[in-house]
Design an enzyme around this catalytic site. Structure first.
Site, mmCIF file in Angstrom:
data_model
loop_
_atom_site.group_PDB
_atom_site.id
_atom_site.type_symbol
_atom_site.label_atom_id
_atom_site.label_comp_id
_atom_site.label_asym_id
_atom_site.label_seq_id
_atom_site.Cartn_x
_atom_site.Cartn_y
_atom_site.Cartn_z
ATOM 1 N N SER A 217 0.869 -1.183 0.000
ATOM 2 C CA SER A 217 0.000 0.000 0.000
ATOM 3 C C SER A 217 0.902 1.228 0.000
ATOM 4 C CB SER A 217 -0.967 -0.021 1.181
ATOM 5 O OG SER A 217 -0.305 -0.297 2.385
ATOM 6 N N GLY A 248 -5.479 0.664 5.484
ATOM 7 C CA GLY A 248 -4.748 -0.561 5.109
ATOM 8 C C GLY A 248 -5.558 -1.804 5.465
ATOM 9 N N ASP A 249 -6.275 -1.735 6.581
ATOM 10 C CA ASP A 249 -7.087 -2.892 7.001
ATOM 11 C C ASP A 249 -8.229 -3.118 6.012
ATOM 12 O OD1 ASP A 249 -5.402 -2.762 9.168
ATOM 13 O OD2 ASP A 249 -6.806 -1.591 10.358
#
Ligand SMILES: O=P(O)(O)OC[C@@]1(O)O[C@H](CO)[C@@H](O)[C@@H]1O
Length: 310
Positions: A217, A248-249
């Protein structure tokens, strides 16, 4: 069922302040609290996409109770957290209303006793038998061995369950040697792992060290995927501003849901980018704005193939 593991769960607290300055005292204008730690964020997004998710890891003390209470009644999420004597940590995200920047303060987490770690590993082995995929997410609390993820990756592979590892530092380095199917580092984590600040070169190096595929990412630039099937870059149609906590999750949830739904890599990446951008646009850390997600997907996320061998 998709399994997410959060060994260091957290009660995530978000403060909004009108201008954050070192050495100054601040009036907090808004406080929100929610269950956090990366795997719990991943689970909530997966459940919102219609998947059945089981969450495991550790929870203890008053904060652990608040985290668990916050999970009850979330449709699609089953709580299989293992109780520990120590108290679940808090993390604090301070959002500066003037600049929009977020400052993150993460406590270390509870001390986990060897018997508690053993109890977790037994529970994890049982949960793997019903899992279509597993995500291992976040930092390790004190007391959990630094090579913990390597063992959890190996157990998943032995059970034939695809495994995604999203962590950093030494736990990532050790976990990689056990050959996870996918890792999702950010640019800094990838550079720390490989010593290369060039994401494509670094992702290739991470694959050589054991990752089946690497999806990096890269903040506003979106995602870079280096996989056995090819290499792609995926970027949102426009730059988004907001609170990036949990973005990001959400990308992990997009990738994992795409994997169990057998989507092509470009479709998985488009979903991950749209979810990630829609998380930045949501006012509370770790939630995503569904309307923005659908709009972003509808407008089309640019996914471009890169020439060359993976
Ligand atoms: O200390 P870790 O486990 O690396 O990260 C924890 C954390 O900052 O990550 C999430 C956002 O990704 C938050 O919900 C959470 O508190």
């Amino acid at each position: 069922m998709i399994l997410t593991v959060t060994l260091n769960t957290a009660l995530d607290i978000t403060y909004r302040v009108p201008g954050l300055r070192p050495h100054a005292s601040h009036r907090v204008t808004e406080v929100t609290e929610r269950p956090g730690g990366k795997g719990l964020n991943v689970a909530r997004v997966l459940a919102a996409l219609g998947h059945e998710v089981t969450v495991t890891g550790f929870a203890g003390g008053t904060t652990g109770g608040v985290v668990r209470a916050g999970l009850t009644g979330v449709p699609g999420v089953t709580d299989a957290l293992v109780r520990v004597t120590g108290a679940t940590r808090r993390t604090v995200a301070v959002v500066d209303d003037r600049t929009g920047d977020t400052t993150q303060l993460n406590e270390p987490g509870p001390a986990v006793a060897p018997a508690e770690w053993n109890a977790f590993q037994e529970a994890y082995a049982d949960l793997l038998t019903g899992a279509a995929a597993v995500a291992l997410c976040g930092s390790l609390p004190p007391g959990v061995p630094v090579g913990a993820y390597a063992g959890l990756v190996r157990a998943a592979r032995a059970a034939g369950v695809p495994v995604l590892l999203d962590t950093s530092g030494e736990p990532l380095r050790r976990g990689l040697a056990a050959r996870p199917d996918l890792i999702k580092p950010n640019a800094d984590e990838l550079a720390e792992l490989t010593g290369s600040h060039e994401p494509l070169r670094a992702a290739q190096a991470a694959r050589r060290r054991g990752a089946g595929s690497v999806v990096a990412s890269l903040g506003a630039e979106g995602l870079l995927a280096v996989t056995p099937e090819g290499r792609w870059r995926a970027a949102p149609p426009a730059q988004v501003r907001g609170n990036p906590t949990g973005a990001g999750d959400s990308a992990v949830a997009g990738l994992l849901s795409g994997l169990v739904e057998h989507l092509s890599w470009p479709d998985r990446l488009a979903r991950a980018v749209a979810l990630s951008a829609a998380t930045v646009l949501a006012p509370v850390a770790g939630e995503f704005d569904r309307a923005a997600y659908e709009e972003l997907l509808g407008r089309g996320v640019a996914v471009t193939a890169e020439a060359g061998a993976a």
